[in-house]
Design a protein around this motif. Structure first.
Motif, short mmCIF file in Angstrom:
data_model
loop_
_atom_site.label_atom_id
_atom_site.label_comp_id
_atom_site.label_asym_id
_atom_site.label_seq_id
_atom_site.Cartn_x
_atom_site.Cartn_y
_atom_site.Cartn_z
N ALA A 270 15.48 11.97 27.43
CA ALA A 270 14.88 12.26 25.96
C ALA A 270 15.62 13.13 25.23
N ALA A 271 15.29 12.90 23.93
CA ALA A 271 16.00 13.90 22.75
C ALA A 271 15.49 13.71 21.67
N GLY A 276 14.69 15.34 14.21
CA GLY A 276 13.37 15.31 14.47
C GLY A 276 12.50 15.17 13.17
N PRO A 277 11.27 15.26 13.14
CA PRO A 277 10.58 15.73 14.73
C PRO A 277 10.10 14.69 15.94
N SER A 278 10.66 13.38 15.34
CA SER A 278 10.34 12.28 16.34
C SER A 278 11.15 12.68 17.67
N VAL A 279 10.62 11.88 18.64
CA VAL A 279 11.50 12.32 19.96
C VAL A 279 11.60 10.88 20.55
N VAL A 280 12.85 10.65 21.00
CA VAL A 280 13.38 9.13 21.57
C VAL A 280 13.49 9.26 23.04
N ALA A 281 12.94 8.37 23.69
CA ALA A 281 13.05 8.21 25.29
C ALA A 281 13.95 7.23 25.34
N LEU A 282 15.29 7.17 26.04
CA LEU A 282 16.21 6.05 26.39
C LEU A 282 15.97 5.49 27.63
#
Length: 319
Positions: A270-271, A276-282
């Motif tokens: 995750a990053a 931002g402020p969204s977060v992405v999980a790969l």
């Protein structure tokens, strides 16, 4: 951009007609790939552009308010592209269905710019080509990472060569399942860039070089093809570590920082998405995507997505 620029003497008129476009959202940086890596996402804005003899009409649908005049970003990109091509400025009718949240690090401005550039280029007979579209879109956006992903789809690496933007794309591994965590609050890219220092320690730069290279390989379908889902996830977890921008941005985004920590504490790559402020999980595979969705994220909308592999799509419609 204000009023349309006056056409050059003897400027040609663009071809008459209308086009419809679908443009993907994108997540840039992905941890260590600052201003270089972008991933196109299966979340789309739709834009229809029709040339008219004069005037400007904009019909926009979506949760975020947008200008209804020449300040509209799609209009500005169309005008800039016609100027680039030496064509007279026509009247325009626009219809925009906006689904990409604005100011959340999901490439909404890049999508609008790409829509305008590609629409104008298509209506002019497509003289720019892919490289020209990237060049014009980057000049408007200011950096190529999100516009490259929106133009070409998949995973893109963007850079400058003698001040000219370039990009390569690869198709990510099929098992990569991005999960987006989108807060209600917005943040401008300019504000986020203001948090960055002028210099960073050499050791941090060295770590980021290695992580960014690993991330490109671990995401790519042509990368560790023999790796199991668990091994690819482990590689992505390591590869999404960043020392270049997140340590300086996350302190002003406590909710995003806490979410990144909780996702990574659960072993999920995750990053921040972009600045931002969204977060992405790969996530890798359905099981890890479900685990990411199950991580408590108060104040965030959780959006499981696919990776877009086509980039912007444009078609001619009856005029």
């Amino acid at each position: 951009m204000g009023s349309p620029a006056a056409p050059a003497e003897g400027a040609a008129e663009p071809n008459a007609g209308a086009v419809r476009l679908r443009v993907p959202a994108s997540s840039a940086n992905l941890g260590p790939g600052f201003d270089a890596l972008g991933l196109a996402l299966g979340l789309y804005d739709e834009v229809s552009v029709r040339l008219t003899p004069s005037g400007l009409t904009i019909d926009a649908v979506g949760p975020d308010s947008v200008p209804a005049d020449e300040a509209h970003l799609v209009v500005r990109a169309i005008r800039a592209t016609f100027d680039e091509l030496g064509l007279e400025q026509p009247g325009l009718e626009l219809r925009c269905v906006n689904r990409i949240p604005h100011g959340r690090g999901l490439g909404s401005s890049a999508a609008a710019i790409v829509a305008g550039v590609v629409a104008a280029d298509a209506l002019a007979g497509a003289p720019l080509g892919p490289d020209g579209r990237l060049r014009v879109a980057t000049a408007i956006e200011g950096h190529p990472d999100n516009v490259a992903a929106a133009l070409f789809g998949g995973l893109t690496v963007a850079w400058y060569e003698s001040a000219v933007p370039r990009a390569l794309r690869v198709t990510p591994a099929a098992e990569v399942r991005p999960v987006l965590f989108v807060p209600a609050v917005r943040q401008s890219t300019e504000q986020a860039r203001g948090a960055l220092p002028d210099r960073i320690p050499h050791v941090d730069a060295a770590v980021n070089v290695g992580r960014a290279a690993l991330l490109a390989l671990a995401l790519s379908g042509a990368g560790p093809a023999a790796a199991t889902g668990r091994e690819r996830s482990r590689l992505l977890f390591t590869a999404t570590e960043d020392r270049l921008h997140q340590p300086y941005r996350l302190p002003s985004l406590p909710a995003s920082a806490d979410l990144v920590d909780r996702l990574r504490g659960a072993g999920i790559p995750a990053a921040l998405s972009g600045s931002g402020p969204s977060v992405v999980a790969l996530a890798v595979g359905g099981g890890e995507a479900a685990a990411a969705i199950g991580v408590p994220a108060p104040g965030f909308s959780v959006i499981p997505l696919t990776v877009d592999t086509e980039g912007v799509c444009v078609e001619t419609i009856d005029s």
